[in-house]
Design a protein around this motif. Structure first.
Motif, PDB file in Angstrom:
ATOM      1  N   LEU A 170       7.903  33.919  56.690  1.00 46.69           N
ATOM      2  CA  LEU A 170       9.103  33.903  55.838  1.00 46.69           C
ATOM      3  C   LEU A 170       8.878  34.688  54.546  1.00 46.69           C
ATOM      4  O   LEU A 170       9.714  35.519  54.163  1.00 46.69           O
ATOM      5  CB  LEU A 170       9.496  32.453  55.527  1.00 46.69           C
ATOM      6  CG  LEU A 170      10.597  32.252  54.482  1.00 46.69           C
ATOM      7  CD1 LEU A 170      11.854  33.046  54.827  1.00 46.69           C
ATOM      8  CD2 LEU A 170      10.940  30.767  54.348  1.00 46.69           C
ATOM      9  N   THR A 171       7.740  34.468  53.880  1.00 46.94           N
ATOM     10  CA  THR A 171       7.528  35.154  52.593  1.00 46.94           C
ATOM     11  C   THR A 171       7.388  36.664  52.807  1.00 46.94           C
ATOM     12  O   THR A 171       7.884  37.453  52.004  1.00 46.94           O
ATOM     13  CB  THR A 171       6.290  34.606  51.851  1.00 46.94           C
ATOM     14  OG1 THR A 171       5.162  34.670  52.714  1.00 46.94           O
ATOM     15  CG2 THR A 171       6.502  33.172  51.410  1.00 46.94           C
ATOM     16  N   GLU A 172       6.759  37.056  53.908  1.00 46.51           N
ATOM     17  CA  GLU A 172       6.653  38.494  54.203  1.00 46.51           C
ATOM     18  C   GLU A 172       8.028  39.112  54.416  1.00 46.51           C
ATOM     19  O   GLU A 172       8.349  40.151  53.847  1.00 46.51           O
ATOM     20  CB  GLU A 172       5.801  38.721  55.459  1.00 46.51           C
ATOM     21  CG  GLU A 172       4.307  38.695  55.170  1.00 46.51           C
ATOM     22  CD  GLU A 172       3.460  38.688  56.449  1.00 46.51           C
ATOM     23  OE1 GLU A 172       2.305  38.257  56.366  1.00 46.51           O
ATOM     24  OE2 GLU A 172       3.985  39.089  57.526  1.00 46.51           O
ATOM     25  N   LYS A 173       8.835  38.461  55.228  1.00 52.57           N
ATOM     26  CA  LYS A 173      10.168  39.003  55.522  1.00 52.57           C
ATOM     27  C   LYS A 173      11.046  39.012  54.275  1.00 52.57           C
ATOM     28  O   LYS A 173      11.785  39.967  54.033  1.00 52.57           O
ATOM     29  CB  LYS A 173      10.818  38.196  56.647  1.00 52.57           C
ATOM     30  CG  LYS A 173      10.202  38.477  58.017  1.00 52.57           C
ATOM     31  CD  LYS A 173      10.765  37.545  59.074  1.00 52.57           C
ATOM     32  CE  LYS A 173      10.285  37.972  60.469  1.00 52.57           C
ATOM     33  NZ  LYS A 173      10.692  36.988  61.502  1.00 52.57           N
ATOM     34  N   GLU A 174      10.927  37.950  53.486  1.00 50.83           N
ATOM     35  CA  GLU A 174      11.743  37.865  52.268  1.00 50.83           C
ATOM     36  C   GLU A 174      11.471  39.049  51.351  1.00 50.83           C
ATOM     37  O   GLU A 174      12.378  39.598  50.727  1.00 50.83           O
ATOM     38  CB  GLU A 174      11.446  36.541  51.547  1.00 50.83           C
ATOM     39  CG  GLU A 174      12.421  36.213  50.415  1.00 50.83           C
ATOM     40  CD  GLU A 174      12.054  36.783  49.067  1.00 50.83           C
ATOM     41  OE1 GLU A 174      12.952  36.872  48.209  1.00 50.83           O
ATOM     42  OE2 GLU A 174      10.887  37.154  48.846  1.00 50.83           O
TER      43      GLU A 174
END
Ligand SMILES: *Cc1c(COP(=O)(O)O)cnc(C)c1O
Length: 219
Positions: free
Chosen positions: A52-56
């Motif tokens: 999630l943090t990578e995609k965000e």
């Protein structure tokens, strides 16, 4: 492009005005999310903190990111700066940690309490006593807002069982709505059972494979 545009459009047409579609993009590349974003989708759901943090960091800032997986307390800090709604809260300890990290970020984070409604042993979630317990303590946590409930039905072909489990969850939802302010979200329904979930009162469906195709590994 590997998203299913036809399924997306059909789903949107079927969707009642009061039901929010969360597109579950776990294991899928940012290109697929971007493609659905271009069609107008803004709510996306992920199960893993690091993913999630990578995609965000790579995708447009006006996406509403839903965390729908099992959240460990020590990882709350990574998503607290931006997460839109945390669906799977299943302990007061976790809620306390979300409150702490939300405060550090000067935010109030919306949360759903995950109820155990399925017959399977492996599913996470609260029973009704644990739910009541958390609701009586929630006012001590000013930086979280409990918006409602989330649940997953049994993984079964028997749609009567699924319907009964959703109906049960909806009835618990109605009860807590009558006794608490600000409860407006009932997250239930996935690719295989969202129609039944909507019939049984869902206000938020979490749909993955119908939009993005089957995942390589089953999560
Ligand atoms: C993966 C997942 C979904 C989406 O499942 P599909 O069957 O692909 O629609 C919904 N909710 C949760 C909690 C999930 O983990």
């Amino acid at each position: 492009m590997s998203i299913n545009k036809d399924n997306y459009n059909t789903l949107l047409q079927e969707l009642p005005d009061n039901v929010c579609l969360v597109a579950v993009s776990k294991t899928k590349p940012v290109e697929d999310i971007q493609a659905l974003y271009t069609l107008g989708q803004r709510d996306f759901g992920e199960n893993y903190v690091q993913e999630l943090t990578e995609k965000e960091s790579l995708l447009p800032k006006d996406i509403n990111w839903h965390f729908i997986g099992h959240l460990q307390s020590n990882k709350v800090k990574y998503i607290a700066p931006f997460v839109h709604l945390i669906h799977g809260v299943d302990s007061f300890k976790l809620l306390k940690e979300i409150n702490k990290e939300a405060a550090k970020n000067n935010r109030t984070i919306d949360c759903l309490l995950q109820m155990y409604i399925a017959k399977e042993e492996t599913k996470f979630g609260l029973d009704e006593n644990e739910l009541r317990d958390i609701l009586t303590q929630k006012n001590s946590l000013p930086n979280v807002r409990i918006r409602g409930l989330m649940g997953m039905a049994s993984f079964t072909e028997d749609m009567n069982t699924v319907r009964q489990e959703f109906r049960n969850l909806h009835s618990i939802f109605k009860t807590i709505q009558n006794h608490n302010i600000g409860i407006d979200t009932l997250s239930m329904g996935m690719s295989g059972d969202y129609k039944i979930a909507i019939e049984e009162g869902s206000t938020m469906i979490r749909v993955g494979s119908l939009l993005f195709g089957a995942r390589n590994y089953n999560q």
